[in-house]
Write an enzyme that holds these catalytic residues in place. Structure first.
Site, short mmCIF file in Angstrom:
data_model
loop_
_atom_site.label_atom_id
_atom_site.label_comp_id
_atom_site.label_asym_id
_atom_site.label_seq_id
_atom_site.Cartn_x
_atom_site.Cartn_y
_atom_site.Cartn_z
N ARG A 6 47.38 27.80 30.37
CA ARG A 6 46.63 28.93 29.81
C ARG A 6 46.26 28.68 28.35
NH1 ARG A 6 47.53 32.57 33.67
NH2 ARG A 6 47.21 34.72 33.10
N ARG A 22 43.12 46.62 42.83
CA ARG A 22 44.01 45.56 43.35
C ARG A 22 45.37 46.12 43.79
NH1 ARG A 22 44.74 40.06 40.34
NH2 ARG A 22 44.90 41.38 38.50
N ARG A 35 43.79 41.27 28.20
CA ARG A 35 43.93 39.98 28.90
C ARG A 35 42.61 39.20 28.86
NH1 ARG A 35 45.79 41.98 34.48
NH2 ARG A 35 45.57 39.82 35.09
#
Ligand code: G5P
Ligand code: MG
Length: 220
Positions: free
Chosen positions: A92, A126, A170
């Site tokens: 990441r 989700r 994010r």
């Protein structure tokens, strides 16, 4: 199902479909799968020391520190029975990418490019099955029975970091910290970009690419 020899990573913004498309890859090709996010969430659920440490960062949409993640994922990779794997959610940061490259030269980096406005609307719907990492959505890939995992019938849950303010954070961190990872793999000449608004549009292209990659490696 084909057996493959392949070390690959799947990259893309939060909600771009890495988990969804990985599941389709695993349906077609025999390879091990490690999702750093799934593993961390399982550790949070089991209240392990790494889980408790990671929770502080994940719930705020921040990245878990590099040293913790590098040790964690290296140890997960060591547990795998083969060197044929797909890694989702790691690396990441460029520090993580360099650390991985020193240990393992990858064959392929799959980069999913999905517009951010599409992502935000998806993430709200989700649902996840924490023990397996299987992922569903209110509008796409719905569970057969609402609120239950298709395979085990166990309850599905919401992710803490799918709240709108956390997903925004994010996505911001993705732009600043993770985008340079894409350049890292582009420079290594192993990166392939896949564009689309839906996983149905993108996944056949990814499966095709893996197929071609394998055919080429066989012929060389
Ligand atoms: P994660 O778990 O790695 P992210 O942020 O990289 O989390 P995420 O959110 O898991 O990625 P995804 O896997 O790319 O997204 O997407 P997905 O789950 O397949 O799809 C998203 C939703 O859209 C699902 O509901 C799916 O059903 C639906 N969907 C898919 N395709 C379509 C479509 O075509 N149409 C529609 N309508 N819906 C669709 O990491 C979580 C946290 O862990 C820590 C960080 O804190 C991170 O924020 N972490 C790390 N920290 C540091 N370093 C690392 N390496 C770390 N790894 C994890
Ligand atoms: Mg995921």
């Amino acid at each position: 199902m084909s057996t493959v020899a392949l070390k690959t990573v799947i990259l893309g913004a939060p909600g771009s479909g890495k988990g969804t498309i990985s599941a389709r890859i695993l349906n077609k090709f025999k390879l091990e799968y490690v999702s750093s996010g799934d593993k961390l969430r399982q550790n949070i659920q089991q209240k392990t020391s790494i889980g408790l440490e990671a929770l502080k960062y994940i719930s705020e949409g921040k990245l878990v520190p590099d040293d913790v993640m590098i040790n964690f994922v290296s140890s997960e990779l060591r547990k795998l029975p083969t060197k044929t794997w797909l890694l989702d959610g790691f690396p990441r940061t460029v520090t993580q990418a360099r650390a991985l490259w020193e240990k393992e030269k990858l064959d392929l980096a799959i980069n999913l490019i999905v517009p951010h406005e599409v992502i935000i609307s998806r993430v709200e719907g989700r649902w996840v099955h924490l023990p397996s990492g299987r992922v569903y959505n209110d509008t796409f890939n719905k569970p057969k029975v609402p609120g239950k995992d298709d395979i085990t019938g166990e309850p599905l849950t919401k992710r803490d970091d799918d709240k709108p303010e956390v997903i925004k954070k994010r996505l911001e961190l993705y732009e600043t910290l993770t985008r340079p990872v894409i350049d890292f793999y582009r420079e290594k000449k192993i990166l392939i970009d896949f564009f689309g608004k839906t996983s149905d549009e993108i996944s056949p292209q990814v499966l095709d690419c893996i197929n071609k990659f394998l055919l080429d490696s066989k012929n060389n």
